[in-house]
Motif scaffolding. Structure first.
Motif, PDB file in Angstrom:
ATOM      1  N   TRP A 240       0.834  -1.211   0.000  1.00 22.06           N
ATOM      2  CA  TRP A 240       0.000   0.000   0.000  1.00 22.06           C
ATOM      3  C   TRP A 240       0.865   1.256   0.000  1.00 22.06           C
TER       4      TRP A 240
ATOM      5  N   LEU B  63       0.806   4.383  -2.686  1.00 25.01           N
ATOM      6  CA  LEU B  63       0.510   5.753  -2.245  1.00 25.01           C
ATOM      7  C   LEU B  63       1.649   6.730  -2.509  1.00 25.01           C
ATOM      8  N   ARG B  64       2.806   6.218  -2.968  1.00 30.82           N
ATOM      9  CA  ARG B  64       3.983   7.070  -3.119  1.00 30.82           C
ATOM     10  C   ARG B  64       3.842   8.050  -4.269  1.00 30.82           C
TER      11      ARG B  64
ATOM     12  N   PRO C 162       1.621  10.435  -6.594  1.00 32.31           N
ATOM     13  CA  PRO C 162       0.296  11.073  -6.682  1.00 32.31           C
ATOM     14  C   PRO C 162      -0.334  10.777  -8.050  1.00 32.31           C
ATOM     15  N   THR C 163      -1.639  10.624  -8.075  1.00 34.33           N
ATOM     16  CA  THR C 163      -2.354  10.415  -9.339  1.00 34.33           C
ATOM     17  C   THR C 163      -3.816  10.819  -9.138  1.00 34.33           C
TER      18      THR C 163
ATOM     19  N   ARG D  32      -5.247  10.765  -0.239  1.00 33.88           N
ATOM     20  CA  ARG D  32      -3.855  10.289  -0.213  1.00 33.88           C
ATOM     21  C   ARG D  32      -3.224  10.529   1.156  1.00 33.88           C
ATOM     22  N   GLU D  33      -3.454  11.712   1.720  1.00 35.93           N
ATOM     23  CA  GLU D  33      -2.894  12.046   3.031  1.00 35.93           C
ATOM     24  C   GLU D  33      -3.446  11.113   4.123  1.00 35.93           C
TER      25      GLU D  33
ATOM     26  N   LEU E 117      -6.331   7.981  -8.055  1.00 35.49           N
ATOM     27  CA  LEU E 117      -5.930   7.205  -6.876  1.00 35.49           C
ATOM     28  C   LEU E 117      -7.037   6.303  -6.320  1.00 35.49           C
ATOM     29  N   ARG E 118      -8.225   6.871  -6.116  1.00 33.63           N
ATOM     30  CA  ARG E 118      -9.286   6.077  -5.475  1.00 33.63           C
ATOM     31  C   ARG E 118      -9.670   4.876  -6.333  1.00 33.63           C
TER      32      ARG E 118
ATOM     33  N   GLN F 152      -1.979   7.653   3.622  1.00 36.87           N
ATOM     34  CA  GLN F 152      -0.561   7.635   3.999  1.00 36.87           C
ATOM     35  C   GLN F 152      -0.410   7.589   5.514  1.00 36.87           C
TER      36      GLN F 152
END
Lengths: 327, 327
Positions: A115, A119-120, A122-123, B127-128, A126-127, B131
């Motif tokens: 994970w 998460l590294r 950004p896009t 994302r935050e 993402l979801r 993370q």
């Protein structure tokens, strides 16, 4: 990149450059050991190739490639513990080299690290990407549970459809998920993502069915291990379940007898007799026909995708390589 | 909502209404069993209360509340397997009620389901938030590994600082992470999130130190179990490590002797002698001073947060409840 070898080299480079070691080392050494065992790394290769199909950029998906392979290796680590497998890729498994608790906790940590990789980068997708990943992960767990259930349920209670459903969840959805995730990063059209997903499902089914075929009919010299292990282990396989649909009553009850654990017959004699039945009904040709049909369906899904032919080439090469594999 | 009881009731309602059962039932029954065992559900309560501090809306964080508690219960399930604990909340643990493989795979699936919950509600902070969740999860795994290491390393090799670091990772970061996630959903200011995180760390340390204190000095009638279990089990605890920093050489070597597993002394006699040393150096007051200091630090962090006092009230009530707990 327009050929499979370049993708594989790129994936291996990503893993070679990544550091998996941290503190406490008792937790991270088994993780590093597992991720450095190598293997074919098919899933990250599929992810990268799918991304390129739609004009993606390797840099934006290399973390996802690490993530999908870390997840895959986590499932192998826990599966080996649950199945009590002493070896993986010719090396001792984590629970044998260390102990059971190490296998549990290092595996859990690998799942978390997968994970972290996702998460590294950004896009905007993402979801959607993570939802694909989590649904895939849950299906893989369900597939493993179904596989374990088969042993308890016994042969009389497992159909060919049950078996195909199990290998779809345990193996195929992760190939399909890797492809879908790669395509999502490149913001591919929904219909193409769906075709790519189907491509992965067919490829995964073909791969797993072929695995069972090689166990029975592999060339020992090339296959690298003795054939007939599934028969010795009384393991429910695509070969056995297909055979049961083809047999007359006499042969069916003979097969069922051989695969009941109560049988005390000499192992090699058992393998010989089962293979005799398999041969008498033309099982090999029937199973090959089924494997071929999945490869054909995979190719058809790939054909339908709206992308440049030279970008599809690596995926075609992968199909050819898997189709022709002897081990 | 302006009092703790309402938050707890809300959290319990969220769990009561949620369905955890699915197929294959062999996989999901142990998950449902675990999530219905109840417990104090402190982490989702903290998450909701932190969210409200900054004007959040319960509806947007109820999935995250399910996610954080599902994760916490996954760690308990795997910890109980690794520690071979037969009981949890007075009921058989999953590995005893079912078996080890069920504990491994149902746990893995719960970890995945926790992610599914976090992904169910769209948020611009995704994302935050994730993370924070993944880094918390990794720290919890590291904390568990450190805890297991202590048993192997033995008393001479574990300092009070090592122990505090372990309980910070194993317990405190998850309380802090739950608070931070709740605040992130409400888009709280960075400085307040950091204060809230500190609040959680101090609260977690106080909670765990108090756990060790109760093991030695709890009122058996209220505590519900025999005191001195850590002494019987030769378990490294905050009591023991604090005592070792206070003792003269004679008492230190006596304590070290009692906690070496080679000692065959009668268990109750051992408890009596260890407690005699603890009492002779004034350990209880010293440990209480340390626990109090953490509660005070927690309150100070809470004071500094820029939010309405009536919204802080549930968190203050939680501090008071934990501070005064007798079990």
């Amino acid at each position: 990149m327009t050929n499979l070898a370049e993708y594989i080299e790129t994936v291996n480079g990503i893993f070679d450059r990544e550091n998996f070691v941290s503190e406490p080392h008792e937790l991270y050494e088994p993780i590093d050991y597992t991720l450095r065992l190598g293997g074919k790394r098919i899933r990250p290769t599929l992810l990268l190739a799918a991304n390129s199909l739609f004009g993606g950029d390797i840099e934006t998906v290399k973390d996802a490639a690490l993530g999908i392979e870390t997840f895959h290796n986590f499932t192998l680590l826990h599966d080996d513990l649950m199945d009590r497998s002493p070896l993986r890729r010719g090396k001792p498994t984590v629970y044998t080299k260390w102990d059971e608790n190490t296998a549990v906790l290092s595996g859990d940590t690998m799942f978390a690290i997968a994970w972290r990789y996702f998460l590294r980068q950004p896009t905007t997708q993402l979801r959607e990407i993570l939802q694909c990943f989590v649904e895939t992960a849950i299906e893989v767990c369900e597939g493993q549970q179904k596989d374990m259930n088969f042993e308890r349920r016994g042969l009389a209670d497992v159909s060919l459809a049950d078996y195909l459903d199990m290998i779809r969840q345990k193996t195929a959805v992760l190939l399909a998920g890797a492809l879908k995730i790669g395509a999502l990063y490149a913001d591919a059209p929904v219909e193409d993502i769906s075709r790519l997903y189907d491509f992965g499902i067919h490829l995964g089914l073909a791969f797993q069915m072929q695995d069972d075929l090689l166990d029975g009919y592999g060339d020992t010299a090339v296959f690298g291990k003795k054939t007939g292990q599934d028969i010795r282990d009384n393991k429910i396989s695509f070969l056995l379940l297909t055979a049961l649909t083809m047999c007359d009553d006499t042969k069916r009850s003979a097969l069922t007898g051989y695969f009941s654990s109560k049988d005390n017959m000499d192992e090699e004699e058992k393998v010989r007799r089962v293979m005799e039945i398999y041969d008498s009904i033309g099982l090999k040709a029937e199973v090959e026909k089924n494997v071929d049909a999945e490869f054909v369906a995979a190719k058809r899904s790939l054909d339908m995708i709206d992308a440049e032919e030279n970008l599809k080439k690596p995926l075609r090469e992968l199909v050819t390589a898997l189709d022709g594999r002897k081990k």
